[in-house]
Design a protein around this motif. Structure first.
Motif, PDB file in Angstrom:
ATOM      1  N   ARG A  53       0.827  -1.212   0.000  1.00 31.87           N
ATOM      2  CA  ARG A  53       0.000   0.000   0.000  1.00 31.87           C
ATOM      3  C   ARG A  53       0.858   1.258   0.000  1.00 31.87           C
ATOM      4  N   CYS A  54       1.999   1.201   0.679  1.00 26.88           N
ATOM      5  CA  CYS A  54       2.857   2.392   0.733  1.00 26.88           C
ATOM      6  C   CYS A  54       3.425   2.726  -0.634  1.00 26.88           C
ATOM      7  N   ALA A  57       0.656   4.448  -2.528  1.00 24.88           N
ATOM      8  CA  ALA A  57       0.235   5.745  -2.001  1.00 24.88           C
ATOM      9  C   ALA A  57       1.241   6.864  -2.266  1.00 24.88           C
ATOM     10  N   CYS A 100       2.378   7.317   3.032  1.00 29.82           N
ATOM     11  CA  CYS A 100       2.802   5.937   3.277  1.00 29.82           C
ATOM     12  C   CYS A 100       2.501   5.530   4.716  1.00 29.82           C
ATOM     13  N   GLU A 102       0.120   6.933   6.612  1.00 28.51           N
ATOM     14  CA  GLU A 102      -1.339   6.912   6.780  1.00 28.51           C
ATOM     15  C   GLU A 102      -1.966   5.604   6.326  1.00 28.51           C
ATOM     16  N   VAL A 103      -1.439   5.014   5.248  1.00 27.51           N
ATOM     17  CA  VAL A 103      -2.090   3.818   4.683  1.00 27.51           C
ATOM     18  C   VAL A 103      -1.546   2.516   5.254  1.00 27.51           C
ATOM     19  N   CYS A 104      -0.473   2.565   6.042  1.00 26.61           N
ATOM     20  CA  CYS A 104       0.111   1.325   6.562  1.00 26.61           C
ATOM     21  C   CYS A 104      -0.853   0.665   7.545  1.00 26.61           C
TER      22      CYS A 104
END
Length: 208
Positions: A53-54, A57, A100, A102-104
């Motif tokens: 995800r990082c 993002a 990065c 925020e979405v972890c």
């Protein structure tokens, strides 16, 4: 999703084959330049679930998966590659809050309260004078200008004259990669034959 006994056996067999082929030499772990929030290496490696995800993002596309050559434990964990961009803590993309982080989903990337781009050290820029075009008295100053534009002033020009030489001011450098991303040593006549890196590269602090 559950993991069957057959899958576990296949995985174990694959690992044995890797070791048999010499992958044992990759079992160690090479230090890497990590994204914001990933400076605690042991926490990052243990908490990261390789969800990618990082990577997705990152607005500057500078987060890449670590390779097997960097060590089996850290394979596919996030690392920074400044080949075509640099880390500005998502100042433009998210108001200075790294996307990065925020979405972890597991907080493998996590920043303490009060953390900012100015007080987070990702790495340290290092100049290879044998490869740097400025040390060939070409007047090149791309890294200096990029650092100024990034707002850090961590590179100074010394020796005066029409062809000054850049020098990294270690206690001002945060390892953002702006300098590395603009270095032209590999495309404009490197002094080092067969060079594979740019003349200024951000290194993990552990290797310095």
């Amino acid at each position: 999703m559950g993991v069957s006994r057959r899958s576990l056996l296949i995985g174990a067999g694959g690992t044995a084959v890797l070791f048999g082929l010499g992958a044992l030499r990759y079992a160690g772990h090479n230090p890497l330049v990590r994204p914001p929030g990933g400076q605690d290496e042991s926490h990052l490696v243990s908490a990261c679930v390789r969800c990618e995800r990082c990577y997705e993002a990152c607005p500057r596309r500078v987060i890449v998966p670590a390779h097997i050559e960097d060590g089996l434990l850290g394979m596919r964990t996030p690392a920074l590659d400044f080949g075509s961009g640099w880390c500005d803590f998502c100042a433009e993309g998210n108001g200075g809050v790294p996307l990065c982080v925020e979405v972890c989903p597991t907080e493998a990337l996590a920043l303490p309260e009060g953390t900012s781009a100015e007080n987070t050290i990702l790495g340290l820029a290092v100049i290879d004078e044998q490869q740097c075009l400025a040390f060939r008295d070409t007047g090149c100053r791309y890294c200096y200008d990029a650092c100024v534009n990034a707002g850090y002033d961590a590179i100074e020009l010394s020796d005066g004259g029409a062809n000054p030489h850049p020098r990294v001011i270690a206690d001002k450098c945060v390892g953002c990669g702006a300098c590395e991303s603009v270095c032209v040593s590999l495309t404009t006549g490197s002094i080092a034959s067969g060079a594979t890196e740019r003349a200024i590269v951000v290194r993990p602090l552990e290797t310095l």
